[in-house]
Design a protein around this motif. Sequence first.
Motif, PDB file in Angstrom:
ATOM      1  N   ASN A 136     -44.082  35.424 -32.177  1.00  0.00           N
ATOM      2  CA  ASN A 136     -44.763  35.262 -33.624  1.00  0.00           C
ATOM      3  C   ASN A 136     -43.817  34.987 -34.612  1.00  0.00           C
ATOM      4  OD1 ASN A 136     -45.494  36.405 -36.311  1.00  0.00           O
ATOM      5  ND2 ASN A 136     -46.934  37.302 -35.266  1.00  0.00           N
ATOM      6  N   TYR A 138     -43.232  35.174 -37.411  1.00  0.00           N
ATOM      7  CA  TYR A 138     -43.140  35.954 -38.624  1.00  0.00           C
ATOM      8  C   TYR A 138     -42.068  37.043 -38.007  1.00  0.00           C
ATOM      9  CZ  TYR A 138     -46.646  33.517 -41.485  1.00  0.00           C
ATOM     10  OH  TYR A 138     -47.074  32.711 -42.048  1.00  0.00           O
ATOM     11  N   PHE A 139     -42.269  37.320 -36.810  1.00  0.00           N
ATOM     12  CA  PHE A 139     -41.581  38.415 -36.011  1.00  0.00           C
ATOM     13  C   PHE A 139     -41.032  38.002 -34.654  1.00  0.00           C
ATOM     14  CE2 PHE A 139     -41.107  43.092 -35.379  1.00  0.00           C
ATOM     15  CZ  PHE A 139     -40.675  43.474 -36.366  1.00  0.00           C
ATOM     16  N   PHE A 141     -38.815  37.692 -31.205  1.00  0.00           N
ATOM     17  CA  PHE A 141     -37.903  38.529 -30.592  1.00  0.00           C
ATOM     18  C   PHE A 141     -37.552  37.956 -29.303  1.00  0.00           C
ATOM     19  CE2 PHE A 141     -39.499  43.317 -31.928  1.00  0.00           C
ATOM     20  CZ  PHE A 141     -38.779  43.015 -33.121  1.00  0.00           C
ATOM     21  N   PHE A 195     -42.293  47.133 -28.230  1.00  0.00           N
ATOM     22  CA  PHE A 195     -42.888  46.214 -29.140  1.00  0.00           C
ATOM     23  C   PHE A 195     -43.615  45.324 -27.972  1.00  0.00           C
ATOM     24  CE2 PHE A 195     -39.767  47.056 -32.137  1.00  0.00           C
ATOM     25  CZ  PHE A 195     -40.446  46.892 -33.173  1.00  0.00           C
ATOM     26  N   GLN A 197     -46.366  41.851 -27.453  1.00  0.00           N
ATOM     27  CA  GLN A 197     -47.496  40.717 -28.400  1.00  0.00           C
ATOM     28  C   GLN A 197     -48.774  40.726 -27.813  1.00  0.00           C
ATOM     29  OE1 GLN A 197     -45.711  37.201 -30.213  1.00  0.00           O
ATOM     30  NE2 GLN A 197     -47.035  36.236 -29.072  1.00  0.00           N
ATOM     31  N   VAL A 203     -48.284  41.141 -33.120  1.00  0.00           N
ATOM     32  CA  VAL A 203     -47.055  42.015 -32.574  1.00  0.00           C
ATOM     33  C   VAL A 203     -47.269  43.495 -32.637  1.00  0.00           C
ATOM     34  CG1 VAL A 203     -44.630  42.507 -32.369  1.00  0.00           C
ATOM     35  CG2 VAL A 203     -45.333  40.317 -32.860  1.00  0.00           C
ATOM     36  N   TYR A 205     -46.893  47.530 -32.237  1.00  0.00           N
ATOM     37  CA  TYR A 205     -45.471  48.541 -32.120  1.00  0.00           C
ATOM     38  C   TYR A 205     -46.207  49.946 -31.257  1.00  0.00           C
ATOM     39  CZ  TYR A 205     -41.938  51.631 -34.095  1.00  0.00           C
ATOM     40  OH  TYR A 205     -40.854  52.348 -34.311  1.00  0.00           O
ATOM     41  N   ILE A 237     -47.603  45.507 -36.072  1.00  0.00           N
ATOM     42  CA  ILE A 237     -46.449  45.368 -36.805  1.00  0.00           C
ATOM     43  C   ILE A 237     -46.453  44.241 -37.630  1.00  0.00           C
ATOM     44  CG2 ILE A 237     -44.709  44.496 -35.319  1.00  0.00           C
ATOM     45  CD1 ILE A 237     -43.890  47.648 -37.536  1.00  0.00           C
ATOM     46  N   MET A 238     -47.094  43.147 -37.119  1.00  0.00           N
ATOM     47  CA  MET A 238     -46.928  41.917 -37.822  1.00  0.00           C
ATOM     48  C   MET A 238     -48.029  40.982 -37.084  1.00  0.00           C
ATOM     49  SD  MET A 238     -46.276  39.560 -40.034  1.00  0.00           S
ATOM     50  CE  MET A 238     -44.344  40.587 -40.411  1.00  0.00           C
ATOM     51  N   GLN A 250     -49.772  50.481 -38.741  1.00  0.00           N
ATOM     52  CA  GLN A 250     -48.637  50.037 -38.061  1.00  0.00           C
ATOM     53  C   GLN A 250     -48.349  51.117 -36.697  1.00  0.00           C
ATOM     54  OE1 GLN A 250     -45.690  49.010 -41.107  1.00  0.00           O
ATOM     55  NE2 GLN A 250     -45.818  46.936 -40.531  1.00  0.00           N
TER      56      GLN A 250
END
Length: 268
Positions: A136, A138-139, A141, A195, A197, A203, A205, A237-238, A250
Amino acid sequence: MRANPIELKKYAPEWTQLLTAVAFTFATLFAGKLLAQDENSATESTNICLQTARDALVSCKSAARSDYEVAIGRCINITDPAGRRSCQQQAAADLADARDTCSGGFDVRRASCQKLGPGPYDPIINPTNFTTTIDNPYFPFTPGTTFTYLSRNGRIRDVFAVTHDTRVINRVTCVQVHDSVYTNDELTEDTLDFFAQDREGNVWYFGENTAEFENGLLATIEGSFLSGVNHDKAGIIMKAHPAPGDFYRQEFSLGNAEDFAETLNLNS
């Protein structure tokens, strides 16, 4: 003067009609009030979000009262009068603070319900819909990546390390992130976050194992939860495509770990 029985018979039907009319009017008003109450009760009973907030408030206040009673039990075992009074005063102050916290939590939940809607929170978790590839924009990993955040005054440092480890939670394979918080270079919080996706790019949590420390000693593990355990639930979370006005959960561990997210703008 004693009334004539015949005259009584003559006027009795009129009084009966009047009393019947009054009784009917009262019954109609009473029934209308009950109907309105039933409708309000039905509305409240179908607003699962608001009822959840109220249940959490009752539980919170009950726990606060329980802690107070235990504190008072400790206080009365202090033989020094001044020390005992001080202990009792502190217990009362702590109870007041706890009740304020309970009310504040209820206000937040109630306001959130206005944005979330009245329905229950019960996301469908299909393991085949998730991946450990979290890209993602914006997030993102990437395993082996470490993010470090500093407070404005530099006293607090948050080290967010994306590990190569995974853990299966609620049948979903999740990426494990090691989150360490230091205050004045002393470890004050140590957490493993999990986490995953989904196929749409959101994403999620799935939980955390967290521990807080004071003066180097374990203080609490409150806030720890895992999706699927004790009816705790994962949250987003996102979002993959956030938009201003988005509001969502979230995490959902009632009375333990509850976070909400709201997208204000995409220009920051």
